[in-house]
Write a protein that holds these residues in place. Structure first.
Motif, PDB file in Angstrom:
ATOM      1  N   GLY A   1      -4.998  -0.929  -5.821  1.00 57.53           N
ATOM      2  CA  GLY A   1      -5.313  -2.160  -5.113  1.00 57.53           C
ATOM      3  C   GLY A   1      -6.658  -2.096  -4.448  1.00 57.53           C
ATOM      4  O   GLY A   1      -7.314  -1.073  -4.357  1.00 57.53           O
ATOM      5  N   THR A   2      -7.095  -3.263  -3.982  1.00 65.00           N
ATOM      6  CA  THR A   2      -8.345  -3.357  -3.219  1.00 65.00           C
ATOM      7  C   THR A   2      -8.080  -4.094  -1.948  1.00 65.00           C
ATOM      8  O   THR A   2      -7.056  -4.744  -1.768  1.00 65.00           O
ATOM      9  CB  THR A   2      -9.394  -4.136  -4.026  1.00 65.00           C
ATOM     10  OG1 THR A   2      -8.927  -5.441  -4.310  1.00 65.00           O
ATOM     11  CG2 THR A   2      -9.741  -3.407  -5.322  1.00 65.00           C
TER      12      THR A   2
ATOM     13  N   ALA B   1      -1.489  -5.087   2.147  1.00 59.83           N
ATOM     14  CA  ALA B   1      -2.470  -4.997   1.062  1.00 59.83           C
ATOM     15  C   ALA B   1      -2.920  -3.573   0.774  1.00 59.83           C
ATOM     16  O   ALA B   1      -3.315  -2.842   1.689  1.00 59.83           O
ATOM     17  CB  ALA B   1      -3.688  -5.849   1.409  1.00 59.83           C
ATOM     18  N   PRO B   2      -2.857  -3.167  -0.510  1.00 60.97           N
ATOM     19  CA  PRO B   2      -3.366  -1.849  -0.908  1.00 60.97           C
ATOM     20  C   PRO B   2      -4.853  -1.724  -0.583  1.00 60.97           C
ATOM     21  O   PRO B   2      -5.609  -2.686  -0.671  1.00 60.97           O
ATOM     22  CB  PRO B   2      -3.109  -1.806  -2.412  1.00 60.97           C
ATOM     23  CG  PRO B   2      -2.020  -2.795  -2.645  1.00 60.97           C
ATOM     24  CD  PRO B   2      -2.261  -3.895  -1.653  1.00 60.97           C
ATOM     25  N   ARG B   3      -5.286  -0.525  -0.225  1.00 63.44           N
ATOM     26  CA  ARG B   3      -6.702  -0.273   0.107  1.00 63.44           C
ATOM     27  C   ARG B   3      -7.468   0.265  -1.086  1.00 63.44           C
ATOM     28  O   ARG B   3      -6.887   0.819  -2.021  1.00 63.44           O
ATOM     29  CB  ARG B   3      -6.787   0.738   1.258  1.00 63.44           C
ATOM     30  CG  ARG B   3      -6.212   0.293   2.610  1.00 63.44           C
ATOM     31  CD  ARG B   3      -6.480  -1.156   2.899  1.00 63.44           C
ATOM     32  NE  ARG B   3      -6.208  -1.494   4.284  1.00 63.44           N
ATOM     33  CZ  ARG B   3      -5.482  -2.532   4.642  1.00 63.44           C
ATOM     34  NH1 ARG B   3      -4.897  -3.277   3.738  1.00 63.44           N
ATOM     35  NH2 ARG B   3      -5.326  -2.830   5.915  1.00 63.44           N
ATOM     36  N   LYS B   4      -8.759   0.116  -1.061  1.00 60.27           N
ATOM     37  CA  LYS B   4      -9.590   0.664  -2.122  1.00 60.27           C
ATOM     38  C   LYS B   4      -9.363   2.162  -2.219  1.00 60.27           C
ATOM     39  O   LYS B   4      -9.321   2.858  -1.236  1.00 60.27           O
ATOM     40  CB  LYS B   4     -11.070   0.408  -1.835  1.00 60.27           C
ATOM     41  CG  LYS B   4     -11.509  -1.038  -2.054  1.00 60.27           C
ATOM     42  CD  LYS B   4     -12.990  -1.206  -1.786  1.00 60.27           C
ATOM     43  CE  LYS B   4     -13.417  -2.652  -2.047  1.00 60.27           C
ATOM     44  NZ  LYS B   4     -14.859  -2.844  -1.771  1.00 60.27           N
TER      45      LYS B   4
ATOM     46  N   ARG C   1       0.826  -1.200   0.000  1.00 63.57           N
ATOM     47  CA  ARG C   1       0.000   0.000   0.000  1.00 63.57           C
ATOM     48  C   ARG C   1       0.868   1.260   0.000  1.00 63.57           C
ATOM     49  O   ARG C   1       1.937   1.307   0.612  1.00 63.57           O
ATOM     50  CB  ARG C   1      -0.910   0.004   1.222  1.00 63.57           C
ATOM     51  CG  ARG C   1      -0.158  -0.121   2.529  1.00 63.57           C
ATOM     52  CD  ARG C   1      -1.067  -0.414   3.704  1.00 63.57           C
ATOM     53  NE  ARG C   1      -2.040   0.643   3.921  1.00 63.57           N
ATOM     54  CZ  ARG C   1      -2.968   0.591   4.871  1.00 63.57           C
ATOM     55  NH1 ARG C   1      -3.055  -0.457   5.671  1.00 63.57           N
ATOM     56  NH2 ARG C   1      -3.817   1.580   5.027  1.00 63.57           N
ATOM     57  N   THR C   2       0.406   2.286  -0.673  1.00 59.78           N
ATOM     58  CA  THR C   2       1.176   3.534  -0.785  1.00 59.78           C
ATOM     59  C   THR C   2       0.577   4.673   0.039  1.00 59.78           C
ATOM     60  O   THR C   2       1.062   5.800  -0.044  1.00 59.78           O
ATOM     61  CB  THR C   2       1.241   3.985  -2.260  1.00 59.78           C
ATOM     62  OG1 THR C   2      -0.092   4.208  -2.745  1.00 59.78           O
ATOM     63  CG2 THR C   2       1.945   2.947  -3.115  1.00 59.78           C
ATOM     64  N   ASP C   3      -0.474   4.383   0.820  1.00 63.31           N
ATOM     65  CA  ASP C   3      -1.098   5.442   1.613  1.00 63.31           C
ATOM     66  C   ASP C   3      -0.466   5.570   2.996  1.00 63.31           C
ATOM     67  O   ASP C   3      -0.958   6.305   3.844  1.00 63.31           O
ATOM     68  CB  ASP C   3      -2.603   5.182   1.764  1.00 63.31           C
ATOM     69  CG  ASP C   3      -2.897   3.869   2.472  1.00 63.31           C
ATOM     70  OD1 ASP C   3      -2.101   2.911   2.296  1.00 63.31           O
ATOM     71  OD2 ASP C   3      -3.911   3.790   3.195  1.00 63.31           O
TER      72      ASP C   3
END
Length: 208
Positions: free
Chosen positions: A206-207, A197-200, A150-152
């Motif tokens: 990602g989802t 895991a990337p988030r929506k 994830r990039t957030d």
């Protein structure tokens, strides 16, 4: 993946010994430390078994703590050598395959080298620890590039959390190995995938 404090190093005279002699001395010390623990090992017995006089010993090391630090650094260097340099993966699938392969190589090394298994993780810090961090940075940056991670979340936080995860997972796996328990790593990998895991709505697409 083993992420492992030492601030002392052998005295220059030890480093001037032939490499084979250095390895022999450290091998004797490693056996004692692995069997008796660093606190319980006898410094006098170590140097005697290594064929070193007390006079010579104190020209090589400041004492048992210095010798132990050198042994731990040697163990850590071998472990990092087993992991090798992280190479950029061509795909997310290849990324996970390489990560699992690195872990499998490490487990195999420790299973075959029980003294390393007994000592790995005994301490952390110093230049060797920076080498370990460089491995984590390469893995995280590759995962970010591929959209696996994830990039957030700020990169520094990602590194810290990722490192903490592997420290905990390694401690869990090592404890199992030391007690002869067959360790199934699938739950750990599943946990890491969920952590990364990337988030929506994340810009890497990602989802959850």
């Amino acid at each position: 993946m083993m992420v492992y404090q030492w601030y002392t190093m052998p005295l220059p005279r030890f480093l001037r010994l032939p490499k084979e002699r250095q390895r022999d001395i450290l091998a004797v010390a490693r056996t004692f430390f692995a069997r008796d623990g660093i606190a319980g090992a006898s410094y006098n017995q170590i140097i005697s078994d290594a064929g070193i006089s007390k006079t010579a010993a104190y020209q090589y090391f400041d004492g048992k703590e210095d010798l132990a630090a050198t042994v731990l650094a040697d163990v850590r260097e071998r472990v990092l050598g087993v992991l090798g340099t992280w190479e950029a993966a061509p795909s997310a699938r290849a990324f996970w395959e390489r990560l699992r392969l690195s872990s499998a190589r490490l487990v195999d090394h420790l299973a075959k080298n029980q003294e390393d298994l007994a000592l790995v993780g005994a301490s952390s810090g110093g230049a060797q620890d920076e080498m370990g961090m460089a491995w984590f940075e390469a893995v995280v940056d590759d995962g970010l590039r591929l959209g696996v991670i994830r990039t957030d979340v700020d990169r520094a936080l990602l590194l810290g959390v990722t490192r903490a995860f592997f420290q905990a997972a390694d401690a869990w796996a090592l404890q199992g190995m030391r007690t002869g328990t067959q360790v199934e790593m699938s739950p750990a990998w599943s946990l890491l995938e969920g952590l990364w895991a990337p988030r929506k709505g994340n810009k890497n697409g990602g989802t959850t």
